[in-house]
Design an enzyme around this catalytic site. Structure first.
Site, PDB file in Angstrom:
ATOM      1  N   ARG A  28       1.015  -1.623   0.407  1.00 20.24           N
ATOM      2  CA  ARG A  28       0.428   0.009   0.085  1.00 20.24           C
ATOM      3  C   ARG A  28       0.892   0.948   0.067  1.00 20.24           C
ATOM      4  O   ARG A  28       1.713   1.202   1.222  1.00 20.24           O
ATOM      5  CB  ARG A  28      -0.906  -0.051   1.265  1.00 20.24           C
ATOM      6  CG  ARG A  28      -1.634   1.442   1.430  1.00 20.24           C
ATOM      7  CD  ARG A  28      -2.156   1.423   3.048  1.00 20.24           C
ATOM      8  NE  ARG A  28      -3.268   2.451   2.723  1.00 20.24           N
ATOM      9  CZ  ARG A  28      -3.248   3.527   3.534  1.00 20.24           C
ATOM     10  NH1 ARG A  28      -2.757   2.522   5.105  1.00 20.24           N
ATOM     11  NH2 ARG A  28      -3.472   4.622   4.210  1.00 20.24           N
ATOM     12  N   HIS A  79      -2.630  10.764   1.038  1.00 19.24           N
ATOM     13  CA  HIS A  79      -1.796  10.387   2.304  1.00 19.24           C
ATOM     14  C   HIS A  79      -1.495  11.994   2.587  1.00 19.24           C
ATOM     15  O   HIS A  79       0.135  12.509   3.240  1.00 19.24           O
ATOM     16  CB  HIS A  79      -0.813  10.056   2.576  1.00 19.24           C
ATOM     17  CG  HIS A  79      -1.173   9.151   3.544  1.00 19.24           C
ATOM     18  ND1 HIS A  79      -0.701   7.301   3.739  1.00 19.24           N
ATOM     19  CD2 HIS A  79      -0.657   9.118   4.811  1.00 19.24           C
ATOM     20  CE1 HIS A  79      -0.303   7.298   5.361  1.00 19.24           C
ATOM     21  NE2 HIS A  79      -0.300   8.024   5.865  1.00 19.24           N
ATOM     22  N   GLU A 101      -6.959   8.499   7.089  1.00 16.06           N
ATOM     23  CA  GLU A 101      -7.493   8.941   7.774  1.00 16.06           C
ATOM     24  C   GLU A 101      -8.163  10.680   7.625  1.00 16.06           C
ATOM     25  O   GLU A 101      -6.631  11.204   8.548  1.00 16.06           O
ATOM     26  CB  GLU A 101      -5.545   8.534   8.542  1.00 16.06           C
ATOM     27  CG  GLU A 101      -4.946   7.222   9.805  1.00 16.06           C
ATOM     28  CD  GLU A 101      -4.517   7.224  10.831  1.00 16.06           C
ATOM     29  OE1 GLU A 101      -4.043   8.559  10.775  1.00 16.06           O
ATOM     30  OE2 GLU A 101      -3.869   6.072  10.784  1.00 16.06           O
ATOM     31  N   ASN A 151      -6.879   1.645  10.285  1.00 15.64           N
ATOM     32  CA  ASN A 151      -5.964   1.741   9.929  1.00 15.64           C
ATOM     33  C   ASN A 151      -6.297   1.422  11.490  1.00 15.64           C
ATOM     34  O   ASN A 151      -6.760   2.704  12.690  1.00 15.64           O
ATOM     35  CB  ASN A 151      -5.197   3.458   9.858  1.00 15.64           C
ATOM     36  CG  ASN A 151      -5.548   3.477   8.407  1.00 15.64           C
ATOM     37  OD1 ASN A 151      -5.406   2.298   7.833  1.00 15.64           O
ATOM     38  ND2 ASN A 151      -4.456   4.621   8.728  1.00 15.64           N
ATOM     39  N   TYR A 160      -4.717   1.015  15.493  1.00 15.19           N
ATOM     40  CA  TYR A 160      -3.037   1.164  16.104  1.00 15.19           C
ATOM     41  C   TYR A 160      -3.385   0.895  18.335  1.00 15.19           C
ATOM     42  O   TYR A 160      -2.873  -0.080  18.294  1.00 15.19           O
ATOM     43  CB  TYR A 160      -2.247   2.693  16.244  1.00 15.19           C
ATOM     44  CG  TYR A 160      -1.704   2.416  14.824  1.00 15.19           C
ATOM     45  CD1 TYR A 160       0.355   2.242  14.713  1.00 15.19           C
ATOM     46  CD2 TYR A 160      -2.249   2.568  13.922  1.00 15.19           C
ATOM     47  CE1 TYR A 160       0.103   2.415  13.114  1.00 15.19           C
ATOM     48  CE2 TYR A 160      -1.692   3.295  12.501  1.00 15.19           C
ATOM     49  CZ  TYR A 160      -0.560   2.586  12.507  1.00 15.19           C
ATOM     50  OH  TYR A 160      -0.043   2.570  11.088  1.00 15.19           O
ATOM     51  N   GLU A 173      -3.423  -0.529   8.399  1.00 10.79           N
ATOM     52  CA  GLU A 173      -2.386  -0.122   9.252  1.00 10.79           C
ATOM     53  C   GLU A 173      -2.350  -0.891  10.595  1.00 10.79           C
ATOM     54  O   GLU A 173      -3.216  -0.421  10.775  1.00 10.79           O
ATOM     55  CB  GLU A 173      -2.013   1.492   9.785  1.00 10.79           C
ATOM     56  CG  GLU A 173      -1.498   1.973   7.856  1.00 10.79           C
ATOM     57  CD  GLU A 173      -1.395   3.797   8.062  1.00 10.79           C
ATOM     58  OE1 GLU A 173      -1.270   4.218   9.789  1.00 10.79           O
ATOM     59  OE2 GLU A 173      -1.641   4.700   6.693  1.00 10.79           O
TER      60      GLU A 173
END
Ligand code: BGC
Length: 471
Positions: free
Chosen positions: A86, A130, A176, A316, A318, A377
């Site tokens: 990606r 991005h 995001e 994404n 985390y 992500e």
């Protein structure tokens, strides 16, 4: 004595056939060549060139010099067993002023990259935004404060899919939403000991009111929807499209139906300005009532565009957003404070809870049931150093990946339709506010010599990808 068997655990911790083992990067963070071959400046060039914005005043002018070393980087990805990559396309490389005439040399770079990936047996997944907005659009129309930027984004997305669509079959429109909208157009003031306050933000570094911010969010999701339409109009039939959003995940502390229902309600509410409206085609009543009900201004037609049907949803993931429990009072959930001793990874924002890799896709499936989900992500920053023997022993990252992928495998084994995982990041790179001071890569980069060295985690990843299992 019974002969020992080789990790039978991995056999039961397998992912479904065809699962993609990907790695991810973004243009500003690795490409460098910031003003080469006709590229226009982006808001991140301007922001990082402004002293005081980034740790150590680092910037992405050279970064990993991926623009010139992409062949070596593709070889490295192949060697660590990645089946997918990606990457993001730098909008001002392709349209130096955001719109108008395309820059041939800019799109040619991505042409070469895609060809190299396919030759190495790696499936390209392109992200179109991005965060490196062409500076001209910021200067002339106010960036995402204007609907003109959404329109220009769609034109650019259509052009890229027309040029790369014979080989790139998967696109993520925007990466995001909250990070670049909230960070770039409002930011936060943080107390740093004593009375000193620092403003943390992102490019373009504005400080809008809550009401103005909601309008920016609206233009961002509108840009996403318009880009989906443009890609469908210009790319070949069968092109697959979604977004890659950092969903704010409410994690239930107990897996019972009432706790899970509370987590669903909280997740839907806290993502109202982005994921909820993109997947439901309406703003929730609570969201519309916030900020005195003054914004956003929108039409029904725009809501239809924002909610264009998608082929997949990219998450994404985390960290947990926060923890919740059920409540009899509206809105039907209550936030639970996070204990001061809760473990963290190196980044100050990185609360550790691998279960979020289970809850994020499961809650998304429960709430919106998309046809397909990718983890676009997941990863962690670490203070990696090269040991005397020339190796990089990132044991904390290996721990993190094992634990997170174990939870993701739990989701796929329950039938949650996750079709791939992209590790952030393929290699150490420019980490926004932290500059080069926080390493997220599977591959270590010496930023003086630009020499690349795979870390211990790269060996882990290779074996996991080879076995299609948690190892
Ligand atoms: C972003 C990446 C970033 C990573 C680690 C995500 O928010 O998409 O660009 O480097 O997290 O902070």
């Amino acid at each position: 004595m019974k002969p020992s068997t080789v990790n039978t655990g991995a056999e039961i911790r397998r992912f479904p056939d065809g699962f993609q083992w990907g790695v991810a990067t973004s243009s500003y963070q690795i490409e460098g060549a910031w003003d080469e071959d006709g590229k226009g400046p982006s808001i991140w060039d301007t922001y990082a060139h402004t002293p005081g914005n980034i740790h150590n005043d680092d910037n992405g002018d050279v970064a990993n010099d991926h623009y010139h070393r992409h062949h070596e980087d593709v070889d490295l990805m192949r060697d660590i067993g990645a089946t997918a990559y990606r990457f993001s396309v730098a909008w001002p490389r392709v349209f130096p002023d955001g719109a108008g005439a395309p820059n041939r040399a800019g799109i040619d770079f991505y042409d070469r990259l895609v060809d190299a990936l396919l030759a190495a047996g790696i499936e390209p997944y392109a992200t179109l935004y991005h965060w490196d907005l062409p500076q001209t659009l910021q200067d002339e129309v106010g960036g995402w404060q204007s609907k003109d930027t959404a329109k220009a984004f769609a034109d650019y997305a259509g052009y890229v899919s027309g040029r790369l669509g014979d080989r790139v079959k998967h696109y993520f429109t925007i990466n995001e939403f909250a990070s670049f909208v909230e960070g770039g157009y409002q930011g936060v003031d943080v107390k740093v000991g004593g009375d000193e306050i620092v403003h943390l933000g992102a490019a373009p570094g504005l400080r809008l009111s809550d009401s103005e911010l909601k309008q920016v969010r609206h233009h961002a999701v509108l840009g996403h929807g318009m880009a989906v339409q443009a890609i469908r109009a210009h790319g070949p039939a069968g092109t697959k499209i979604g977004f890659a959003d950092n969903i704010r995940v409410a994690v239930p502390t107990i897996d019972t139906p009432d706790h899970v229902a509370a987590a669903e309600r909280a997740t839907r509410a806290r993502n109202a300005g982005f994921m909820t409206v993109m997947l439901e085609g309406r703003y929730t009543d609570e969201y519309l009532a916030e900020a005195g009900g003054r914004s956003p201004v929108f039409t029904d037609e725009e809501l239809g565009i924002i909610a264009e049907p998608l082929d997949f949803v990219g998450l994404n993931v985390y960290k947990p957003g926060w923890y919740v429990e059920p409540s009899d009072e509206a809105p039907g959930y209550r936030d639970i404070p996070i204990n001061a001793s809760h473990p963290r990874m190196q980044s100050s924002w990185h609360l550790l809870d691998p279960e979020v890799l289970y809850w994020a896709p499961r809650l998304v499936q429960n709430l919106w049931n998309p046809p397909s989900i990718y983890i676009t992500e997941n990863g962690c920053g670490a203070s990696d150093v090269m040991a005397h023997d020339g190796r990089i022993y990132d044991s904390d990252r290996v721990m993190f990946l094992r634990a997170c992928l174990g939870q993701l495998q739990r989701a796929t084994s329950e039938g949650v339709p996750v079709h791939g995982y992209f590790l952030w990041s393929a290699q150490d790179n420019f980490e926004w506010m932290d500059g080069y001071g926080n390493r997220f890569g599977l591959v270590y980069v010496d930023f003086d010599t630009l020499e690349r060295t795979p870390k211990l985690s790269a060996s882990w990843f290779r074996e996991a990808a080879r076995r299609n299992a948690v190892v």
